[in-house]
Design a protein around this motif. Sequence first.
Motif, PDB file in Angstrom:
ATOM      1  N   UNK A  10       7.181 -30.288 -38.546  1.00 50.29           N
ATOM      2  CA  UNK A  10       7.856 -29.798 -39.553  1.00 50.29           C
ATOM      3  C   UNK A  10       7.107 -29.796 -41.014  1.00 50.29           C
ATOM      4  N   UNK A  11       6.303 -30.359 -41.499  1.00 43.78           N
ATOM      5  CA  UNK A  11       5.350 -30.750 -42.220  1.00 43.78           C
ATOM      6  C   UNK A  11       4.478 -29.578 -42.251  1.00 43.78           C
ATOM      7  N   UNK A  12       3.633 -29.160 -41.009  1.00 45.27           N
ATOM      8  CA  UNK A  12       2.894 -27.936 -41.621  1.00 45.27           C
ATOM      9  C   UNK A  12       3.196 -26.821 -41.369  1.00 45.27           C
ATOM     10  N   UNK A  13       4.630 -26.617 -40.314  1.00 47.32           N
ATOM     11  CA  UNK A  13       5.458 -24.414 -40.220  1.00 47.32           C
ATOM     12  C   UNK A  13       5.965 -24.803 -41.474  1.00 47.32           C
ATOM     13  N   UNK A  14       6.299 -25.852 -42.656  1.00 51.63           N
ATOM     14  CA  UNK A  14       6.000 -25.612 -44.078  1.00 51.63           C
ATOM     15  C   UNK A  14       5.026 -25.010 -44.864  1.00 51.63           C
ATOM     16  N   UNK A  15       3.727 -26.151 -44.683  1.00 46.41           N
ATOM     17  CA  UNK A  15       3.043 -25.817 -45.494  1.00 46.41           C
ATOM     18  C   UNK A  15       2.355 -24.392 -45.204  1.00 46.41           C
ATOM     19  N   UNK A  16       2.304 -23.826 -43.603  1.00 45.17           N
ATOM     20  CA  UNK A  16       1.765 -22.513 -43.405  1.00 45.17           C
ATOM     21  C   UNK A  16       2.943 -21.373 -43.833  1.00 45.17           C
ATOM     22  N   UNK A  17       4.260 -21.852 -44.324  1.00 43.71           N
ATOM     23  CA  UNK A  17       4.868 -20.784 -44.764  1.00 43.71           C
ATOM     24  C   UNK A  17       4.723 -20.535 -46.452  1.00 43.71           C
ATOM     25  N   UNK A  18       4.712 -21.591 -46.720  1.00 47.44           N
ATOM     26  CA  UNK A  18       3.815 -21.459 -48.761  1.00 47.44           C
ATOM     27  C   UNK A  18       2.121 -20.661 -48.497  1.00 47.44           C
ATOM     28  N   UNK A  19       1.495 -21.049 -47.672  1.00 49.96           N
ATOM     29  CA  UNK A  19       0.109 -20.612 -47.493  1.00 49.96           C
ATOM     30  C   UNK A  19       0.370 -18.937 -47.628  1.00 49.96           C
ATOM     31  N   UNK A  20       1.410 -18.863 -46.566  1.00 49.40           N
ATOM     32  CA  UNK A  20       1.461 -17.076 -46.901  1.00 49.40           C
ATOM     33  C   UNK A  20       1.374 -16.589 -47.873  1.00 49.40           C
ATOM     34  N   UNK A  21       2.467 -17.519 -49.017  1.00 50.05           N
ATOM     35  CA  UNK A  21       3.400 -16.967 -50.619  1.00 50.05           C
ATOM     36  C   UNK A  21       2.034 -16.422 -51.364  1.00 50.05           C
ATOM     37  N   UNK A  22       0.677 -17.266 -51.011  1.00 52.97           N
ATOM     38  CA  UNK A  22      -0.802 -17.049 -51.996  1.00 52.97           C
ATOM     39  C   UNK A  22      -0.556 -15.570 -51.647  1.00 52.97           C
TER      40      UNK A  22
END
Length: 66
Positions: free
Chosen positions: A54-66
Motif C-alpha cells: 500500500x505504502x509503496x504504491x502511494x510513494x510511486x504515485x507521489x514520485x510521478x508528480x515530481x
Amino acid sequence: MKNHMLNAPKQPLITDALFAEMVLDKAVLAFRTEQLWKEIDQSLDVGNKERFFELTTELQALEALR
C-alpha cells in the motif's frame, strides 16, 4: 515610447500567492515522501507485506508528480 511597450511580448507573471502555493505544495510533497519512507521501513521491520505494498504504491504515485 509608450506604444513600444504596448507591443512588447507579454510574459506570464507568477504572483506571490501562486509562488507561495508552489512552495507549500513542494514542502508537503517532501514531507509526505519522507513520512512514507519511514512507514515503509516500519512495515518491513514488522513483516507487514500488505501495508508495504500500500505504502509503496502511494510513494510511486507521489514520485510521478515530481
